[in-house]
Motif scaffolding. Structure first.
Motif, PDB file in Angstrom:
ATOM      1  N   ASN A   1      -7.495 -60.516  -3.234  1.00  0.00           N
ATOM      2  CA  ASN A   1      -6.379 -60.061  -3.932  1.00  0.00           C
ATOM      3  C   ASN A   1      -5.513 -59.538  -2.957  1.00  0.00           C
ATOM      4  O   ASN A   1      -5.686 -59.170  -1.770  1.00  0.00           O
ATOM      5  CB  ASN A   1      -6.508 -58.816  -4.619  1.00  0.00           C
ATOM      6  N   GLN A   2      -4.132 -59.942  -2.942  1.00  0.00           N
ATOM      7  CA  GLN A   2      -3.019 -59.386  -1.880  1.00  0.00           C
ATOM      8  C   GLN A   2      -3.212 -57.846  -1.756  1.00  0.00           C
ATOM      9  O   GLN A   2      -3.074 -57.136  -3.044  1.00  0.00           O
ATOM     10  CB  GLN A   2      -1.566 -59.857  -2.449  1.00  0.00           C
ATOM     11  N   SER A   3      -3.356 -57.360  -0.701  1.00  0.00           N
ATOM     12  CA  SER A   3      -3.758 -55.868  -0.255  1.00  0.00           C
ATOM     13  C   SER A   3      -2.756 -55.325   0.755  1.00  0.00           C
ATOM     14  O   SER A   3      -2.870 -54.209   0.992  1.00  0.00           O
ATOM     15  CB  SER A   3      -5.197 -55.856  -0.158  1.00  0.00           C
ATOM     16  N   GLY A   4      -2.011 -56.049   1.440  1.00  0.00           N
ATOM     17  CA  GLY A   4      -0.954 -55.381   2.153  1.00  0.00           C
ATOM     18  C   GLY A   4      -1.485 -55.539   3.602  1.00  0.00           C
ATOM     19  O   GLY A   4      -2.694 -56.139   4.189  1.00  0.00           O
ATOM     20  N   GLN A   5      -0.827 -55.231   4.668  1.00  0.00           N
ATOM     21  CA  GLN A   5      -0.843 -55.445   6.021  1.00  0.00           C
ATOM     22  C   GLN A   5      -1.867 -54.740   6.826  1.00  0.00           C
ATOM     23  O   GLN A   5      -2.985 -54.921   7.361  1.00  0.00           O
ATOM     24  CB  GLN A   5       0.479 -55.446   6.875  1.00  0.00           C
ATOM     25  N   SER A   6      -2.017 -53.276   6.234  1.00  0.00           N
ATOM     26  CA  SER A   6      -3.028 -52.433   6.803  1.00  0.00           C
ATOM     27  C   SER A   6      -4.382 -52.868   6.461  1.00  0.00           C
ATOM     28  O   SER A   6      -5.404 -52.793   7.110  1.00  0.00           O
ATOM     29  CB  SER A   6      -2.743 -51.126   6.589  1.00  0.00           C
ATOM     30  N   THR A   7      -4.509 -53.299   5.281  1.00  0.00           N
ATOM     31  CA  THR A   7      -5.743 -53.650   4.910  1.00  0.00           C
ATOM     32  C   THR A   7      -6.130 -54.813   5.448  1.00  0.00           C
ATOM     33  O   THR A   7      -7.364 -55.222   5.942  1.00  0.00           O
ATOM     34  CB  THR A   7      -5.734 -53.993   3.193  1.00  0.00           C
ATOM     35  N   ALA A   8      -5.405 -55.981   5.681  1.00  0.00           N
ATOM     36  CA  ALA A   8      -5.593 -57.010   6.321  1.00  0.00           C
ATOM     37  C   ALA A   8      -6.191 -56.690   7.884  1.00  0.00           C
ATOM     38  O   ALA A   8      -6.915 -57.348   8.493  1.00  0.00           O
ATOM     39  CB  ALA A   8      -4.317 -58.149   6.303  1.00  0.00           C
ATOM     40  N   VAL A   9      -5.350 -55.995   8.319  1.00  0.00           N
ATOM     41  CA  VAL A   9      -5.825 -55.573   9.825  1.00  0.00           C
ATOM     42  C   VAL A   9      -7.295 -54.923   9.719  1.00  0.00           C
ATOM     43  O   VAL A   9      -8.035 -55.284  10.473  1.00  0.00           O
ATOM     44  CB  VAL A   9      -4.852 -54.525  10.295  1.00  0.00           C
ATOM     45  N   ARG A  10      -7.353 -54.067   8.797  1.00  0.00           N
ATOM     46  CA  ARG A  10      -8.866 -53.510   8.932  1.00  0.00           C
ATOM     47  C   ARG A  10      -9.806 -54.540   8.356  1.00  0.00           C
ATOM     48  O   ARG A  10     -10.769 -54.384   9.041  1.00  0.00           O
ATOM     49  CB  ARG A  10      -8.666 -52.308   8.042  1.00  0.00           C
ATOM     50  N   SER A  11      -9.501 -55.459   7.562  1.00  0.00           N
ATOM     51  CA  SER A  11     -10.615 -56.438   7.059  1.00  0.00           C
ATOM     52  C   SER A  11     -10.932 -57.189   8.370  1.00  0.00           C
ATOM     53  O   SER A  11     -12.043 -57.599   8.593  1.00  0.00           O
ATOM     54  CB  SER A  11     -10.038 -57.348   6.189  1.00  0.00           C
ATOM     55  N   GLY A  12      -9.961 -57.639   9.167  1.00  0.00           N
ATOM     56  CA  GLY A  12      -9.925 -58.430  10.396  1.00  0.00           C
ATOM     57  C   GLY A  12     -10.834 -57.642  11.523  1.00  0.00           C
ATOM     58  O   GLY A  12     -11.587 -58.188  12.256  1.00  0.00           O
ATOM     59  N   VAL A  13     -10.458 -56.508  11.526  1.00  0.00           N
ATOM     60  CA  VAL A  13     -11.228 -55.640  12.742  1.00  0.00           C
ATOM     61  C   VAL A  13     -12.572 -55.319  12.260  1.00  0.00           C
ATOM     62  O   VAL A  13     -13.695 -55.580  13.117  1.00  0.00           O
ATOM     63  CB  VAL A  13     -10.581 -54.350  12.740  1.00  0.00           C
ATOM     64  N   ARG A  14     -12.932 -55.091  10.851  1.00  0.00           N
ATOM     65  CA  ARG A  14     -14.345 -55.037  10.563  1.00  0.00           C
ATOM     66  C   ARG A  14     -14.991 -56.241  10.737  1.00  0.00           C
ATOM     67  O   ARG A  14     -16.333 -56.336  10.910  1.00  0.00           O
ATOM     68  CB  ARG A  14     -14.367 -54.614   8.908  1.00  0.00           C
ATOM     69  N   ALA A  15     -14.507 -57.373  10.584  1.00  0.00           N
ATOM     70  CA  ALA A  15     -15.279 -58.787  10.772  1.00  0.00           C
ATOM     71  C   ALA A  15     -15.337 -59.162  12.307  1.00  0.00           C
ATOM     72  O   ALA A  15     -16.139 -60.057  12.560  1.00  0.00           O
ATOM     73  CB  ALA A  15     -14.565 -59.656   9.991  1.00  0.00           C
ATOM     74  N   ALA A  16     -14.587 -58.791  13.158  1.00  0.00           N
ATOM     75  CA  ALA A  16     -14.306 -59.232  14.623  1.00  0.00           C
ATOM     76  C   ALA A  16     -15.642 -58.487  15.213  1.00  0.00           C
ATOM     77  O   ALA A  16     -16.230 -57.670  14.826  1.00  0.00           O
ATOM     78  CB  ALA A  16     -13.082 -58.091  15.143  1.00  0.00           C
ATOM     79  N   ARG A  17     -15.909 -59.394  16.188  1.00  0.00           N
ATOM     80  CA  ARG A  17     -17.096 -59.262  16.986  1.00  0.00           C
ATOM     81  C   ARG A  17     -16.649 -58.861  18.252  1.00  0.00           C
ATOM     82  O   ARG A  17     -17.750 -58.339  19.348  1.00  0.00           O
ATOM     83  CB  ARG A  17     -17.712 -60.680  17.283  1.00  0.00           C
ATOM     84  N   GLY A  18     -15.585 -58.744  18.893  1.00  0.00           N
ATOM     85  CA  GLY A  18     -15.244 -58.002  20.063  1.00  0.00           C
ATOM     86  C   GLY A  18     -15.107 -56.488  20.103  1.00  0.00           C
ATOM     87  O   GLY A  18     -15.057 -56.068  19.118  1.00  0.00           O
ATOM     88  N   ALA A  19     -15.616 -55.926  21.224  1.00  0.00           N
ATOM     89  CA  ALA A  19     -15.446 -54.477  21.276  1.00  0.00           C
ATOM     90  C   ALA A  19     -14.134 -54.057  21.347  1.00  0.00           C
ATOM     91  O   ALA A  19     -13.872 -52.686  20.939  1.00  0.00           O
ATOM     92  CB  ALA A  19     -16.104 -54.081  22.458  1.00  0.00           C
TER      93      ALA A  19
END
Length: 244
Positions: A73-91
């Motif tokens: 669902n469309q959730s906005g920029q902050s949620t998209a950033v957080r989704s990416g950070v949670r999935a990210a593997r880099g420190a």
């Protein structure tokens, strides 16, 4: 097959209806970072209604560093950033706006600032010293920054810049709310960390249209400022000692 080692850096890019900006920006990110850092690129499509996702799927076959996530669902920029950070593997995480106005060539500059900083500095925020936006946007941003600085005392000249570098663990420890990406310096400082502003390039939007206008930014910003100010007032920190 063994999983590949985690990269040093994850570049997180939230996008919504940016079909013409995706490929040029991905190419610029790889050009800026190959040979400089071990990295991955994590695009988060906030359920775009154009061909953004199709373009990203095609690019995955050409760019081994690219990963693609999509919101249900469309959730906005902050949620998209957080989704990416949670999935990210880099420190460490670098963020860029998906419209191409941030310059990926500035990421190595942020990495250099990080290497020279003290360990308790967890955020390096881009500072658009020569903004390439309309006069009305620059005027609105100037006043918004002035009001924010007065209320939050975060000693940051430009919190709206999309290019930032921060420690993943420190980010995920922050309180989450919609539009939190605009207040990262204040939130990091509230958590006890230092932040640094780094002058960066800023470019005209080459394609597509802005997803914000001055009125909706102002209306949301008033409520958010009051909320962040409350969080800062209610914050308590103390050192912890383990007793043997």
């Amino acid at each position: 097959m063994a999983e590949s080692p985690a990269p040093q850096l994850s570049v997180v890019v939230p996008v919504f209806n940016e079909q013409d900006n995706v490929a040029p920006l991905v190419n610029e990110i790889t050009a800026a970072l190959r040979g400089v850092a071990d990295f991955e690129i994590v695009y988060v499509d906030d359920k775009s209604r154009d061909a953004t996702l199709d373009v990203l799927k095609r690019l995955k076959a050409e760019v081994p560093e690219l990963r693609v996530l999509r919101h249900a669902n469309q959730s906005g920029q902050s949620t998209a950033v957080r989704s990416g950070v949670r999935a990210a593997r880099g420190a460490w995480i670098a963020t860029l706006d998906g419209d191409g106005q941030n310059d990926p060539a500035d990421i190595p500059k942020l990495l250099a600032a990080s290497a020279a900083a003290t360990p308790d500095t967890k955020l390096f925020a881009g500072w658009r010293v020569n903004r390439q936006d309309s006069g009305s946007k620059r005027w609105a941003s100037k006043w918004a920054n002035a009001i924010r600085a007065r209320m939050l005392r975060d000693d940051t000249p430009d919190t709206g810049c999309g290019i930032k570098l921060f420690e993943r663990e420190a980010f995920l420890d922050l309180p989450y709310f919609d539009h939190m990406h605009r207040y990262l310096p204040a939130l990091m400082q509230r958590a006890g960390w230092k932040t640094v502003s780094v002058p960066v390039n800023h470019r005209h939007r080459a394609s597509g249209v802005s997803k914000y206008n001055n009125l909706n930014r102002a209306l949301v910003g008033i409520s958010d400022l009051r909320g962040v100010a409350w969080l800062i007032r209610r914050s308590k920190r103390t050192a912890i000692e383990e007793i043997s």
